[in-house]
Design an enzyme around this catalytic site. Sequence first.
Site: not given
Length: 628
Positions: A160-162
Amino acid sequence: MPIRPPAEAYEKVPTTIFPDSAAAARKLAQEVKSLIESKNHAGKPAILGMATGSTPVPFYRELIRLHKEEGLSFKNVITFNLDEYYGLGADHPESYAKFMAEQLFDHIDIPKSNINIPSGTVPGDQVFAHCRQYEEKIEAVGGIDLQILGIGRTGHIGFNEPGSSRDSQTRRITLDRVTRQDAASDFRGEQNVPHFAITMGVGTILRARKLVLMAWGENKAVMVAKAVEEPMTEAVSASFLQDHPDARFFIDTGASRELTRIKLPWLVGPASWTPRETRRAMVWQAFKIKRPILKLIDEHYNENGLSDLLSEQGPAYQLNIRIFNQLQHTITGWPGGKPDEDDTYRPERARPYPKRCLVFSPEPQDAVVGMGGTIDRLVEQGNEVRLVALTSGSLRVPDSEADKFAETLLELASNAAKPEAWGPQVAYAREALELLEAKGEFGEDPPLLRQLKGLILRGELRDAAHTLGLANDRVTFVDLPFYEHGRYRRFKSTQADIDALTRLLLDHKPHQIYITGDAADPSSVAGICFRLLVAALQACAGEEFAGSCSVWLYRGKERPLEPHEIDMAIPMSPLQLERKAIALSRYGALSSLEKEAPEISRENARLYDALGLAEYEAIETFQRWRRA
């Protein structure tokens, strides 16, 4: 919710600091054992959420030990993995399915039908349905009892990237460039790292009844602090654990260093004003208000929560001078000690001179990255310097470099006056090219290719060392077995590694040792090498040289030392900085972090200048290793 101690007032998630990753792994594994046994007693399966990467490896090894030595059964356990690279099949050596099989599932009695991992090969038009089915399968078994997490350098959980929202679900996601850079060594180059992954969403993760996030090493410290202490934000998906009723962080001392209770303890309670803590407070205060140490006044101490320090060690004028002098005394142009000079206030003793210096480089580039200018200075001042490459570094060499070498060898042979005399070389080159073709882009390197790639890095290291004044006979290659028989995230050291380093120490009996890895992830090459060297030094404890040998810690890819941590600062002239840059240019596969080494050296100098000390072009920094 229990009331937390005042020291943890800034922390919004319960956080336990362990002495090392092994201690944390044991504690968590015992919790898993209790969960499995209680679920068995109730006639229900235990539902575990699993993570990948180097962080959970000590935990998985402890689960395997519990299974093999204490009879813990996993027959009634169902697992759901967080994520998988999109585009990789389950048999790909870098797939998370392969990782879980090698690190855990192949060593315990869990039924294969109970293992759930997102598919990396589901057709693009079926990804949405596949992700929905993954969510439904979790719901069908009653949800996850305990979800294990790590944290990435962008602060992500799962992938869950930025930008990932609080309520996001299982989906395909584009990987952040930082994430891909961190995986570059696994894939033999950033260009080979998949651009996409399938991951549980933040909302999916938060539906687990319990969450435990693990983090090791100082490189994780900043993101741990952001996730634990700062407001929840989509920029740091781990921060959403603050919104869970039963989430905890299990971290080691390295990963804890940015927490307020560790970094700025005087803000959360009475501080113990040791010399190191006093220096830390003074440096922090000077940077905060942007004033040199000698220009701090009483009001600054009072306004920044340091009135206790002032009343205990003041007045400000005398305290400022004392700390300024301590910082000033870290600076020396003689890393090996200056002969025939009073060494009372110098970091390194004057005698013996010249010194026998062993500079250990976990991978062939590390020492040049972290202390190339200091190597140059040690050699220039007549010390007996030996650069020791502890591993071959072959795993970081891309196939293209091996291909280029083999093709060059074939061309040399074809242009030789007597091509027939090059028979063995031609056979070697052709075999290398055939092996490259046979293994494909991501296959395992057979021994001949690993040897070839190691030889390529040997040449690069010799070139770099020559730039810094070291002849070929002053460069030693150890090729520690743990590296030669393993791969990234899957290394296992043995007594053979310790014995190899012990023999090296006994052969050379150094007066000085330089090493990195104390602040690294314990499962990284640098972290493993550091622990192996400590074990070798312990094995030599009875030797005369060991008692007087200075051990200096430098930083490679890890975060730089802060001014209050520095025990020796080596100024670099513009010419020396240029030579370091030239030495680094000899390496064909440096990461972006390693390429920044000259700028980090310049930043060290800017920090010293901001504190009111002499202004230099660049500075390399070291911390004295203090034996436990």
